[in-house]
Enzyme design. Sequence first.
Site, mmCIF file in Angstrom:
data_model
loop_
_atom_site.group_PDB
_atom_site.id
_atom_site.type_symbol
_atom_site.label_atom_id
_atom_site.label_comp_id
_atom_site.label_asym_id
_atom_site.label_seq_id
_atom_site.Cartn_x
_atom_site.Cartn_y
_atom_site.Cartn_z
ATOM 1 N N HIS A 1 42.038 50.959 39.566
ATOM 2 C CA HIS A 1 42.571 49.584 38.986
ATOM 3 C C HIS A 1 41.487 48.976 40.619
ATOM 4 O O HIS A 1 42.543 48.719 41.115
ATOM 5 C CB HIS A 1 43.480 49.271 38.601
ATOM 6 C CG HIS A 1 43.678 48.226 37.216
ATOM 7 N ND1 HIS A 1 44.151 47.548 36.286
ATOM 8 C CD2 HIS A 1 43.865 46.730 38.544
ATOM 9 C CE1 HIS A 1 45.050 46.627 36.421
ATOM 10 N NE2 HIS A 1 44.253 46.609 37.388
ATOM 11 N N HIS B 1 39.999 45.418 41.409
ATOM 12 C CA HIS B 1 39.503 43.451 41.424
ATOM 13 C C HIS B 1 38.464 43.826 42.676
ATOM 14 O O HIS B 1 38.176 43.240 43.759
ATOM 15 C CB HIS B 1 40.330 42.140 41.300
ATOM 16 C CG HIS B 1 40.846 42.587 40.303
ATOM 17 N ND1 HIS B 1 40.950 42.238 38.720
ATOM 18 C CD2 HIS B 1 42.336 42.965 40.444
ATOM 19 C CE1 HIS B 1 41.659 42.574 38.299
ATOM 20 N NE2 HIS B 1 42.880 43.083 39.028
ATOM 21 N N LYS C 1 39.145 46.337 29.036
ATOM 22 C CA LYS C 1 40.548 45.790 28.919
ATOM 23 C C LYS C 1 40.885 45.128 28.415
ATOM 24 O O LYS C 1 41.020 43.803 28.121
ATOM 25 C CB LYS C 1 40.332 45.373 30.645
ATOM 26 C CG LYS C 1 41.277 44.854 31.092
ATOM 27 C CD LYS C 1 42.298 45.730 31.655
ATOM 28 C CE LYS C 1 43.824 45.097 32.365
ATOM 29 N NZ LYS C 1 43.956 45.024 33.859
ATOM 30 N N HIS D 1 46.874 44.779 30.153
ATOM 31 C CA HIS D 1 48.108 44.541 30.791
ATOM 32 C C HIS D 1 49.047 44.139 30.880
ATOM 33 O O HIS D 1 49.209 42.746 29.524
ATOM 34 C CB HIS D 1 47.242 43.330 31.275
ATOM 35 C CG HIS D 1 47.860 41.769 32.525
ATOM 36 N ND1 HIS D 1 47.328 42.118 33.375
ATOM 37 C CD2 HIS D 1 49.323 41.525 32.118
ATOM 38 C CE1 HIS D 1 48.222 41.105 34.335
ATOM 39 N NE2 HIS D 1 49.754 40.837 33.291
ATOM 40 N N HIS E 1 49.539 48.754 36.047
ATOM 41 C CA HIS E 1 49.716 48.919 37.011
ATOM 42 C C HIS E 1 51.648 48.190 36.561
ATOM 43 O O HIS E 1 51.903 47.262 36.374
ATOM 44 C CB HIS E 1 49.691 46.900 37.485
ATOM 45 C CG HIS E 1 48.904 45.880 36.946
ATOM 46 N ND1 HIS E 1 49.875 45.493 36.034
ATOM 47 C CD2 HIS E 1 47.639 45.591 37.049
ATOM 48 C CE1 HIS E 1 48.849 44.615 35.078
ATOM 49 N NE2 HIS E 1 47.440 44.747 35.807
ATOM 50 N N ASP F 1 45.169 47.671 42.242
ATOM 51 C CA ASP F 1 45.409 46.212 41.721
ATOM 52 C C ASP F 1 44.949 45.104 43.036
ATOM 53 O O ASP F 1 45.110 44.251 42.831
ATOM 54 C CB ASP F 1 46.346 46.174 41.053
ATOM 55 C CG ASP F 1 46.606 44.596 40.331
ATOM 56 O OD1 ASP F 1 45.102 44.426 40.283
ATOM 57 O OD2 ASP F 1 47.701 44.219 40.166
HETATM 58 C C1 NCD Z 1 44.465 39.837 39.368
HETATM 59 C C2 NCD Z 1 43.669 39.740 39.632
HETATM 60 O O1 NCD Z 1 44.314 38.730 40.539
HETATM 61 O O2 NCD Z 1 42.308 39.078 38.914
HETATM 62 N N1 NCD Z 1 45.704 39.632 39.871
HETATM 63 C C3 NCD Z 1 47.097 40.221 40.014
HETATM 64 O O3 NCD Z 1 48.266 39.967 40.371
HETATM 65 N N2 NCD Z 1 47.007 41.503 39.913
HETATM 66 C C4 NCD Z 1 44.274 40.077 37.799
HETATM 67 C C5 NCD Z 1 45.435 40.885 37.436
HETATM 68 O O4 NCD Z 1 45.546 42.550 37.388
HETATM 69 O O5 NCD Z 1 46.178 40.564 36.501
HETATM 70 ZN ZN ZN Z 2 44.561 43.881 38.147
#
Ligand code: NCD
Ligand code: ZN
Length: 349
Positions: free
Chosen positions: A13, A15, A98, A135, A173, A247
């Site tokens: 996971h 970004h 997702k 989520h 998460h 995450d």
């Molecule tokens: C994530 C993001 O910034 O894309 N932010 C976070 O606080 N984890 C999105 C997510 O996974 O909730």
């Molecule tokens: Zn995330």
Amino acid sequence: MQTLNIIRPDDWHIHLRDNTALKLTVSLAERTFARVLAMPNLTPPLTTVQSILNYRQRILAIAKNDHFTPYFAVYFTNDLNAATLREAKLCPWILGVKLYPQGATTHSDWGIDDINKQFANLAVMEELALPLLIHGEVTTNTIDIFDREARFIDTVLTPLQQRFPKLPMVLEHITTAEAVEWVQSMPAHIAATITAHHLAFNRNHLLAGGIRPDYYCLPILKRQHHQQKLQQAVMTKNQSQFFLGTDSAPHVQDKKYSACGCAGCFTSPIAIPLLAELFAANDALPLLETFTSINGARFYQLPLNTERVQLTQSPWVVPEQYTTNDTTFIPLLAGQTLSWQCHFIEGLS
Ligand code: NCD
Ligand code: ZN
């Protein structure tokens, strides 16, 4: 000096963002991780197989390590349909769909407003055994932000699992004792990712003695007893339903440090050293590899990585910042010293 040699970790996971940030996120990820599951909450979101294949090309154009393999998930919107799901199932790079409850987190505006209207799609996913990555937070304003995950489990997840008992699911998460216990009560096709920061920190790190935006993410850090329950889950043998998803969610410096700062902890460069430090402090180092490099691959029915990585107990100062294309991102624990470090693949900077 203690050392540990483990199978190269995967991050299930992450970004990676897009455009100007991609160069930084990909180069950091490929140093440490063999495989990542890149989240689809871009602007616009990745809702089609073609948009994912295009994104994959943008990532591979940057990656220097030929072995680095990004995987993806389709963004579950109200317009998702069976044809897209079937196409996604046939794509070797797509591991799931997702689900963002609308308004739950960063770039979730295209998410699902009412899961009860999505039973047809969920039935197709169950038939295809295409995992639903979740989520897991309710978004109702009257529900306390610290209770949103537990409430989601009771009011959304449990009924969903009962209606679609064979649907593979990953509760992403997780942050609470309730989530740990729920997953433990479920069969093996239900699993959870856990971040390094939810294992290492609790809400005091975010709020006590000053507010620290670096630690602000969603789901928000919880009380210490929840943190301890997460630690227990990953530091006990035979807990194969829990695996690492960092995450890591970088936000540009001025968006993160503002009167209304963005949610997301930028942890990609520190996740493995931080975990090594934490597992070592709890005499659990032999269980680190299971969490970072084995359980996730088994869940997604992928082979274990053949490459290995060396961790050493030697101090490492986390960079103050990372700058790419004149944009600055501050990592969690910037400027602090970690007692373990991860030796990167030669030639990748
Ligand atoms: C994530 C993001 O910034 O894309 N932010 C976070 O606080 N984890 C999105 C997510 O996974 O909730
Ligand atoms: Zn995330």
